[in-house]
Write an enzyme that holds these catalytic residues in place. Structure first.
Site, PDB file in Angstrom:
ATOM      1  N   LEU A  45      20.702  66.031  -3.956  1.00  0.00           N
ATOM      2  CA  LEU A  45      20.420  64.773  -4.289  1.00  0.00           C
ATOM      3  C   LEU A  45      21.578  63.670  -4.069  1.00  0.00           C
ATOM      4  O   LEU A  45      22.702  64.285  -4.295  1.00  0.00           O
ATOM      5  CB  LEU A  45      19.706  64.400  -5.632  1.00  0.00           C
ATOM      6  CG  LEU A  45      18.743  65.239  -6.072  1.00  0.00           C
ATOM      7  CD1 LEU A  45      18.071  64.869  -7.373  1.00  0.00           C
ATOM      8  CD2 LEU A  45      17.271  65.031  -4.988  1.00  0.00           C
ATOM      9  N   ASP A  46      21.225  62.501  -3.522  1.00  0.00           N
ATOM     10  CA  ASP A  46      22.351  61.618  -3.499  1.00  0.00           C
ATOM     11  C   ASP A  46      22.777  61.276  -4.838  1.00  0.00           C
ATOM     12  O   ASP A  46      22.084  61.567  -5.715  1.00  0.00           O
ATOM     13  CB  ASP A  46      21.644  60.140  -2.980  1.00  0.00           C
ATOM     14  CG  ASP A  46      21.226  60.228  -1.473  1.00  0.00           C
ATOM     15  OD1 ASP A  46      21.572  61.045  -0.798  1.00  0.00           O
ATOM     16  OD2 ASP A  46      20.630  59.156  -1.336  1.00  0.00           O
ATOM     17  N   ARG A  47      24.142  60.915  -4.870  1.00  0.00           N
ATOM     18  CA  ARG A  47      24.787  60.824  -6.233  1.00  0.00           C
ATOM     19  C   ARG A  47      23.947  59.869  -7.099  1.00  0.00           C
ATOM     20  O   ARG A  47      23.818  60.285  -8.211  1.00  0.00           O
ATOM     21  CB  ARG A  47      26.124  60.090  -6.037  1.00  0.00           C
ATOM     22  CG  ARG A  47      27.062  59.993  -7.347  1.00  0.00           C
ATOM     23  CD  ARG A  47      28.391  59.354  -7.165  1.00  0.00           C
ATOM     24  NE  ARG A  47      28.000  58.101  -6.445  1.00  0.00           N
ATOM     25  CZ  ARG A  47      29.053  57.274  -6.191  1.00  0.00           C
ATOM     26  NH1 ARG A  47      30.510  57.393  -6.459  1.00  0.00           N
ATOM     27  NH2 ARG A  47      28.972  55.918  -5.805  1.00  0.00           N
TER      28      ARG A  47
END
Length: 257
Positions: A45-47
């Site tokens: 997942l994106d940060r």
């Protein structure tokens, strides 16, 4: 269990290892927690996106899960808060590629078909909302870089708190150089993009792996404070989203979401 570790990732933690030590990333922290030399990230997942992340504790489990992902036997359901009133279901479909007009190297955009562009399709449906904001359920049918964030912006409903795919990408550059400021708080309303990976559903040779993560506290706070929703509204909506994906899982949630 002996093969997998499932984490409800917070919306401030990068997935991949960094130079700042093992506890600066999800993979590094989980490796230390499990006492393993290596651990395999099945789907990232994106940060700033919170929610379900699956990690494999050994090569065999990792290979089995990755094959299932490559065979498109993975489905994710996200919850997001977008700007504006969404009155009905929306579909974004087309091609995504690098944005040559952006000063941010990693930024993507909807573009024409080309050798480097990748096809992407996203389904978005409103759940609860007001004239200013809408809580939506998002189901990406492909898994491209920044796909949901790009498509939300393209549809005219960027995610609340998105520094890069909101109304002004210079907010992202300001955040990188100066960190979080009062001006960013006024412009973005949330310290991170309002995107949460609610359900992770993977069909492997060993069976079905399905997990759900409840709405994080910053989501709930924004929905009650800025949208006038109640805790009951949010709990009932969460259970409804789960029941569409997996009725058995929804029943297990019970009253204490």
């Amino acid at each position: 269990d002996e093969d997998y570790l499932v984490i409800n990732k917070p919306g401030w933690l990068v997935c991949h290892p960094s130079k700042d030590g093992p506890f600066s990333s999800l993979v590094g922290t989980c490796r230390e927690y499990c006492g393993l030399e290596e651990i395999h990230l099945v789907s990232r997942l994106d940060r700033e996106t919170s929610g379900v992340v699956l990690l494999a504790k050994n090569r065999k489990a990792g290979s089995m899960a990755q094959k299932a992902v490559q065979a498109r036997r993975l489905s994710r359901t996200y919850l997001g808060i977008v700007e504006g009133e969404v009155s009905g279901p929306l579909v974004a479909e087309g091609w995504l590629g690098n944005d040559p007009d952006s000063s941010v190297f990693v930024k993507q955009r909807v573009t024409k078909r080309s050798a480097k562009a990748k096809r992407a399709r996203t389904l978005l449906k409103p759940l609860l909302g007001s004239k200013e904001f809408t809580l939506v359920v998002v189901r990406p049918e492909t898994g491209r870089k920044h796909q949901i964030r790009v498509h939300s912006q393209w549809l005219g409903h960027p995610l609340v708190g998105d520094k890069l795919y909101g109304r002004d990408e210079t907010l992202y550059l300001e955040f990188v150089s100066k960190g979080w400021t009062d001006r960013l708080g006024k412009e973005l309303l949330l310290p991170r993009q309002a995107l949460h990976a609610c359900v992770f559903d993977l069909e492997t040779e060993g069976g079905r792996l399905i997990y759900a993560a409840p709405l994080p506290l910053d989501f709930r706070d924004f929905c009650t404070r800025a949208m006038g929703l109640t805790e009951t509204d949010l709990d009932e909506t969460y259970r409804r989203v789960l029941s569409e994906q997996c009725p058995t899982l929804a029943k297990r949630v019970g009253k204490d979401v």
